[in-house]
Scaffold this active site. Structure first.
Site, mmCIF file in Angstrom:
data_model
loop_
_atom_site.group_PDB
_atom_site.id
_atom_site.type_symbol
_atom_site.label_atom_id
_atom_site.label_comp_id
_atom_site.label_asym_id
_atom_site.label_seq_id
_atom_site.Cartn_x
_atom_site.Cartn_y
_atom_site.Cartn_z
ATOM 1 N N THR A 47 -13.419 -4.885 6.907
ATOM 2 C CA THR A 47 -12.835 -4.947 8.260
ATOM 3 C C THR A 47 -13.183 -3.597 8.813
ATOM 4 O O THR A 47 -12.926 -3.612 10.306
ATOM 5 C CB THR A 47 -11.394 -5.360 8.451
ATOM 6 O OG1 THR A 47 -10.675 -4.380 7.623
ATOM 7 C CG2 THR A 47 -11.245 -6.530 7.875
ATOM 8 N N ASP A 60 -19.506 -4.470 -10.747
ATOM 9 C CA ASP A 60 -19.856 -3.780 -11.858
ATOM 10 C C ASP A 60 -20.934 -4.571 -12.616
ATOM 11 O O ASP A 60 -21.389 -5.707 -12.099
ATOM 12 C CB ASP A 60 -18.759 -3.400 -13.086
ATOM 13 C CG ASP A 60 -19.176 -2.209 -13.587
ATOM 14 O OD1 ASP A 60 -20.150 -2.019 -14.081
ATOM 15 O OD2 ASP A 60 -18.210 -1.175 -13.480
ATOM 16 N N ILE A 61 -21.517 -4.190 -13.805
ATOM 17 C CA ILE A 61 -22.366 -5.025 -14.540
ATOM 18 C C ILE A 61 -21.502 -6.194 -15.011
ATOM 19 O O ILE A 61 -20.288 -6.295 -14.888
ATOM 20 C CB ILE A 61 -22.828 -4.340 -15.651
ATOM 21 C CG1 ILE A 61 -21.841 -3.943 -16.774
ATOM 22 C CG2 ILE A 61 -23.635 -3.174 -15.055
ATOM 23 C CD1 ILE A 61 -22.662 -3.424 -18.062
ATOM 24 N N GLU A 62 -22.322 -7.524 -15.267
ATOM 25 C CA GLU A 62 -21.927 -8.901 -15.432
ATOM 26 C C GLU A 62 -20.625 -8.767 -16.640
ATOM 27 O O GLU A 62 -19.527 -9.265 -16.361
ATOM 28 C CB GLU A 62 -22.654 -9.772 -15.749
ATOM 29 C CG GLU A 62 -23.765 -10.206 -14.671
ATOM 30 C CD GLU A 62 -25.033 -9.280 -14.772
ATOM 31 O OE1 GLU A 62 -24.908 -8.143 -14.760
ATOM 32 O OE2 GLU A 62 -26.077 -10.271 -14.813
ATOM 33 N N GLU A 63 -20.894 -7.986 -17.717
ATOM 34 C CA GLU A 63 -20.136 -8.140 -18.925
ATOM 35 C C GLU A 63 -18.753 -7.531 -18.439
ATOM 36 O O GLU A 63 -17.723 -7.727 -18.861
ATOM 37 C CB GLU A 63 -20.622 -7.191 -20.158
ATOM 38 C CG GLU A 63 -19.990 -7.136 -21.385
ATOM 39 C CD GLU A 63 -19.788 -8.495 -21.979
ATOM 40 O OE1 GLU A 63 -18.919 -8.230 -22.790
ATOM 41 O OE2 GLU A 63 -20.267 -9.397 -21.770
ATOM 42 N N THR A 64 -18.849 -6.298 -17.634
ATOM 43 C CA THR A 64 -17.691 -5.538 -17.105
ATOM 44 C C THR A 64 -16.809 -6.633 -16.282
ATOM 45 O O THR A 64 -15.588 -6.985 -16.522
ATOM 46 C CB THR A 64 -17.816 -4.349 -16.685
ATOM 47 O OG1 THR A 64 -18.756 -3.424 -17.575
ATOM 48 C CG2 THR A 64 -16.697 -3.657 -16.042
ATOM 49 N N GLY A 99 -0.202 -4.799 6.307
ATOM 50 C CA GLY A 99 0.388 -3.688 5.378
ATOM 51 C C GLY A 99 1.136 -2.863 6.379
ATOM 52 O O GLY A 99 2.318 -2.896 6.547
ATOM 53 N N ARG A 100 0.461 -1.872 7.176
ATOM 54 C CA ARG A 100 1.165 -0.672 7.835
ATOM 55 C C ARG A 100 2.158 -1.276 8.941
ATOM 56 O O ARG A 100 3.190 -0.592 9.133
ATOM 57 C CB ARG A 100 0.274 0.093 8.289
ATOM 58 C CG ARG A 100 -0.451 1.112 7.465
ATOM 59 C CD ARG A 100 -1.671 1.743 7.849
ATOM 60 N NE ARG A 100 -2.946 0.984 7.698
ATOM 61 C CZ ARG A 100 -4.108 1.435 8.057
ATOM 62 N NH1 ARG A 100 -4.345 2.737 8.045
ATOM 63 N NH2 ARG A 100 -5.103 0.575 7.640
ATOM 64 N N ASP A 133 -5.994 -6.785 -5.097
ATOM 65 C CA ASP A 133 -7.332 -6.286 -4.580
ATOM 66 C C ASP A 133 -7.993 -5.143 -4.983
ATOM 67 O O ASP A 133 -7.751 -4.260 -4.501
ATOM 68 C CB ASP A 133 -6.739 -6.012 -3.078
ATOM 69 C CG ASP A 133 -8.036 -6.023 -1.984
ATOM 70 O OD1 ASP A 133 -9.001 -6.364 -2.031
ATOM 71 O OD2 ASP A 133 -7.769 -5.204 -0.952
ATOM 72 N N LYS A 159 -11.443 -5.567 -5.682
ATOM 73 C CA LYS A 159 -12.839 -5.716 -5.218
ATOM 74 C C LYS A 159 -13.932 -5.253 -6.334
ATOM 75 O O LYS A 159 -14.552 -4.268 -6.435
ATOM 76 C CB LYS A 159 -12.947 -4.770 -3.830
ATOM 77 C CG LYS A 159 -12.232 -5.104 -2.805
ATOM 78 C CD LYS A 159 -12.548 -4.177 -1.614
ATOM 79 C CE LYS A 159 -11.611 -4.255 -0.544
ATOM 80 N NZ LYS A 159 -10.070 -4.010 -0.728
ATOM 81 N N ARG A 207 -3.204 -7.261 13.132
ATOM 82 C CA ARG A 207 -2.388 -6.321 13.822
ATOM 83 C C ARG A 207 -1.873 -6.779 14.882
ATOM 84 O O ARG A 207 -2.437 -7.514 15.807
ATOM 85 C CB ARG A 207 -2.956 -4.991 14.293
ATOM 86 C CG ARG A 207 -3.514 -4.128 13.323
ATOM 87 C CD ARG A 207 -2.516 -3.477 12.801
ATOM 88 N NE ARG A 207 -3.183 -2.403 11.756
ATOM 89 C CZ ARG A 207 -3.249 -2.673 10.297
ATOM 90 N NH1 ARG A 207 -2.834 -3.890 9.934
ATOM 91 N NH2 ARG A 207 -3.506 -1.522 9.470
ATOM 92 N N LYS A 259 0.392 -8.153 -2.109
ATOM 93 C CA LYS A 259 -1.073 -7.633 -2.595
ATOM 94 C C LYS A 259 -0.817 -6.348 -3.031
ATOM 95 O O LYS A 259 0.001 -5.320 -2.800
ATOM 96 C CB LYS A 259 -1.770 -7.350 -1.294
ATOM 97 C CG LYS A 259 -3.394 -7.147 -1.335
ATOM 98 C CD LYS A 259 -4.060 -6.335 -0.431
ATOM 99 C CE LYS A 259 -3.823 -4.745 -0.432
ATOM 100 N NZ LYS A 259 -4.825 -4.206 0.392
ATOM 101 N N ASP A 285 0.978 -1.142 0.054
ATOM 102 C CA ASP A 285 0.015 0.017 0.183
ATOM 103 C C ASP A 285 1.079 1.213 0.027
ATOM 104 O O ASP A 285 1.042 1.873 1.069
ATOM 105 C CB ASP A 285 -0.982 -0.271 1.244
ATOM 106 C CG ASP A 285 -2.075 -1.188 1.057
ATOM 107 O OD1 ASP A 285 -2.370 -1.554 -0.020
ATOM 108 O OD2 ASP A 285 -2.372 -1.595 2.257
#
Length: 250
Positions: free
Chosen positions: A123, A73-77, A213-214, A68, A70, A184, A41, A19
């Site tokens: 989370t 969108d619409i199915e085709e996309t 990450g952090r 990552d 996520k 953490r 990631k 990140d």
């Protein structure tokens, strides 16, 4: 697939979240942690800065990549975008746990080895956040429902906080991979995660992978931080016992 019993190596199960805002900073962080980290990631920030080329660079240097993004969108996309991700050689991709989006992602993946992970509940969400969205379920109930949906449509696993793996295993079964962010180490800040857990807590509950990450990125010595987390993870995996791998063999 016939189950086999193998000892888990924590280095295969720690995913370092890159990140950072630029490829140079990603490379610097990877140089700091060296061979301690094999799985990374790439999230929205780095992907917005460097795009598919960064993913290809990481794969070319032998890193396993969890993308990552996520998708929702619409199915085709979603179908077409997932096909592009699969062609890059990415190992894992996140899709929001919406039936149409998940089904389209499964179709777009085709026969590629890309593993699809349904995002259950972020989370940083708690019950109040769900109610503000008009969802009258508890976090746990919603996670279970979305994990069951992921299994039904043919996804490989889910993303869930360290508070939920045990109930997912109990209610949905052992087939799904569980990837846990918001991890953490004891004594560090929870940051913006409402449902943070330690690496040991997540693994003891049944998580297969943890995303950090952090606590590594912002440490004075990222390699030392990663080594400490790996040691805690290894102890937890050893205490949990040998891995019973099935359809989602690591």
């Amino acid at each position: 697939m016939k189950s086999t019993t193998t000892r888990i190596d924590a280095r295969d199960r720690l995913i370092l979240a890159l990140d950072v805002p630029s490829p140079d900073e990603a490379e610097q962080l990877l140089s700091c942690v060296g061979d301690l980290v094999t799985f990374v990631k790439v999230g929205l920030e780095l992907y917005a800065a460097a795009g598919p080329e960064m993913v290809r660079r990481l794969i070319a240097r032998g890193k396993r990549v969890f993308l990552d993004l996520k998708f929702l969108d619409i199915e085709e996309t979603v179908r077409r975008a997932t096909a592009r991700v699969a062609a890059m050689g990415v190992e894992m991709l996140t899709v929001h746990a919406n039936r149409k989006a998940l089904t389209a992602a499964v179709q777009g993946r085709g026969g590629a080895p890309l593993r699809l992970l349904a995002v259950t509940v972020l989370t940083n969400f708690d019950g109040n956040d769900l109610r503000e969205m008009g969802i009258q379920r508890t976090v746990e109930d919603l996670v279970i429902a979305r994990a069951a949906l992921a299994a039904e449509v043919g996804c490989d696993g889910v993303v869930a906080s360290g508070e939920e793996p045990a109930v997912i295993r109990r209610k949905v079964g052992s087939r799904l991979l569980i990837v846990t962010p918001g991890v953490r180490p004891t004594g560090t800040s929870r940051d913006d995660h409402a449902r943070a857990t330690t690496p040991a807590q997540a693994i003891s509950a049944g998580a297969d992978y943890v995303v950090v990450g952090r606590p590594i990125r912002d440490a004075a010595d990222p390699a030392e931080a990663a080594a400490t987390i790996l040691a805690e993870m290894q102890t937890a995996f050893d205490a949990r016992g040998a891995d019973q791998t099935g359809p989602c063999e690591a």
